[in-house]
Design a protein around this motif. Structure first.
Motif, mmCIF file in Angstrom:
data_model
loop_
_atom_site.group_PDB
_atom_site.id
_atom_site.type_symbol
_atom_site.label_atom_id
_atom_site.label_comp_id
_atom_site.label_asym_id
_atom_site.label_seq_id
_atom_site.Cartn_x
_atom_site.Cartn_y
_atom_site.Cartn_z
ATOM 1 N N HIS A 105 -6.052 2.379 -3.598
ATOM 2 C CA HIS A 105 -5.871 1.273 -2.653
ATOM 3 C C HIS A 105 -4.705 1.491 -1.686
ATOM 4 N N VAL A 106 -3.857 2.487 -1.921
ATOM 5 C CA VAL A 106 -2.710 2.682 -1.045
ATOM 6 C C VAL A 106 -3.148 3.337 0.257
ATOM 7 N N GLY B 217 0.798 -1.217 0.000
ATOM 8 C CA GLY B 217 0.000 0.000 0.000
ATOM 9 C C GLY B 217 0.831 1.268 0.000
ATOM 10 N N MET B 218 1.971 1.241 -0.710
ATOM 11 C CA MET B 218 2.907 2.354 -0.684
ATOM 12 C C MET B 218 3.158 2.920 -2.077
ATOM 13 N N ASN C 255 -8.556 -2.993 -9.308
ATOM 14 C CA ASN C 255 -7.315 -3.763 -9.272
ATOM 15 C C ASN C 255 -6.202 -2.923 -8.649
ATOM 16 N N PRO C 256 -5.723 -3.274 -7.441
ATOM 17 C CA PRO C 256 -4.689 -2.469 -6.780
ATOM 18 C C PRO C 256 -3.403 -2.353 -7.588
ATOM 19 N N GLY C 257 -3.158 -3.308 -8.487
ATOM 20 C CA GLY C 257 -1.934 -3.294 -9.277
ATOM 21 C C GLY C 257 -2.101 -2.725 -10.659
ATOM 22 N N ALA D 48 -11.490 5.982 -4.939
ATOM 23 C CA ALA D 48 -12.422 5.371 -5.896
ATOM 24 C C ALA D 48 -12.096 3.904 -6.163
ATOM 25 N N VAL D 49 -12.120 3.092 -5.114
ATOM 26 C CA VAL D 49 -11.793 1.670 -5.280
ATOM 27 C C VAL D 49 -12.844 0.946 -6.120
ATOM 28 N N ASP D 50 -14.078 1.459 -6.135
ATOM 29 C CA ASP D 50 -15.115 0.823 -6.948
ATOM 30 C C ASP D 50 -14.862 1.038 -8.437
#
Length: 293
Positions: free
Chosen positions: A162-163, A115-116, A210-212, A204-206
């Motif tokens: 996501h971070v 998360g960085m 995809n965190p990556g 806005a994770v929705d």
């Protein structure tokens, strides 16, 4: 045969009952990076904001063949300068541009497992200065090819929701500076800037599941399309969320490469036509951090 192929479905604009009004005689061309191409968070090409705009305004002609995943502003300039690019720009009445993020994002290291985010401020400042210079050249090239076209420069959203929160402000400031540069250059050239950052925010994770990966899902692209319509046709209804249930299935890079390889053996097709398959080149580059990974 690609199921519900992008090539087939996105040209059948009359199938979608979401239009703000048929734009008789309008030729719409989307140019730029993977956002203009409609890249998904899963390394596919699908219906992006440009496709949704086309579904809404229903132009007589629409193309995103000049939208290439991973392209920097300089590479977009070279696309515009190509024979195919010149023809596309000269015939367009409406042009949207997504360019600039691939000059900056490769300099930002995203560690989704921790998360960085890390980056070098000096290197980023140098890259942003390059965007300013190149974006001015890009808009000048478009103006020279077609002084009558209506040009809209799309802004960018914060792509790392996501971070951890403490890692967001510094990078968000870099994205704000990128948007400011695009806005300033667009207005100086007589183009219109389309802000999208406020529609995403930094959480806005929705829209970015995809965190990556920095690409939005269709709901995020819908926000971008509606941001465009808000400045293109103020007061018009937004594209409804029901459109998301009508979109064609995205096509993987692997499938698109197969199509491109098959087209290479067709002698009647030009090099430019073979090189672009609905916004995805046959020579995909998977560089981490770019708007294509």
């Amino acid at each position: 045969m690609l199921k519900r192929s992008i090539v087939g479905c996105l040209l059948c604009l009359s199938l979608f009952g979401t239009q703000t009004g048929h734009a008789a005689g309008l030729n719409y061309t989307a140019i730029g990076d993977s956002l203009a191409a409609g890249q998904t968070p899963n390394r596919e090409i699908g219906a992006g904001y440009a496709d949704m705009i086309a579904m809404s305004i229903q132009p007589e002609a629409y193309s995103k063949e000049l939208a290439m995943p991973g392209y920097t502003v300089d590479q977009v300039i070279k696309q515009v300068e190509s024979d195919a690019g010149q023809r596309a720009i000269q015939s367009a009445d409406l042009i949207t541009i997504s360019a600039g993020a691939n000059d900056l994002l490769p300099l930002i290291q995203n560690d989704p497992s921790r998360g960085m985010l890390t980056f070098n401020a000096i290197t980023a400042a140098f890259a942003l200065n390059g965007v300013r210079e190149d974006y001015a050249v890009l808009l000048q090239k478009v103006e020279e090819l077609n002084p009558d076209a209506n040009v809209y420069a799309m802004g960018y959203y914060f792509p790392y929701p996501h971070v951890f929160d403490q890692h967001k402000p510094a990078v968000a400031e870099q994205l704000n500076m990128l948007n400011d540069i695009i806005k300033q250059e667009a207005e100086s050239a007589g183009a219109v800037f389309v802000p999208v950052a406020d529609r995403f925010g930094t959480d806005a994770v929705d829209y970015l599941p995809n965190p990556g990966d920095v690409h939005p899902e269709p709901a995020g692209y819908l926000e971008m399309a509606n941001a465009f319509l808000a400045v293109y046709a103020p007061g018009s209804p937004e594209i409804p969320k029901s459109l998301l249930n009508q979109l064609p299935e995205p096509v993987s890079f692997a499938e698109l490469r197969k199509v491109a390889a098959k087209q290479e053996v067709e002698p009647e097709r030009s090099e430019e036509e073979v090189a672009a398959v609905e916004g995805c080149t046959k020579e995909e580059i998977y560089t981490e951090g770019r708007l294509e990974s």
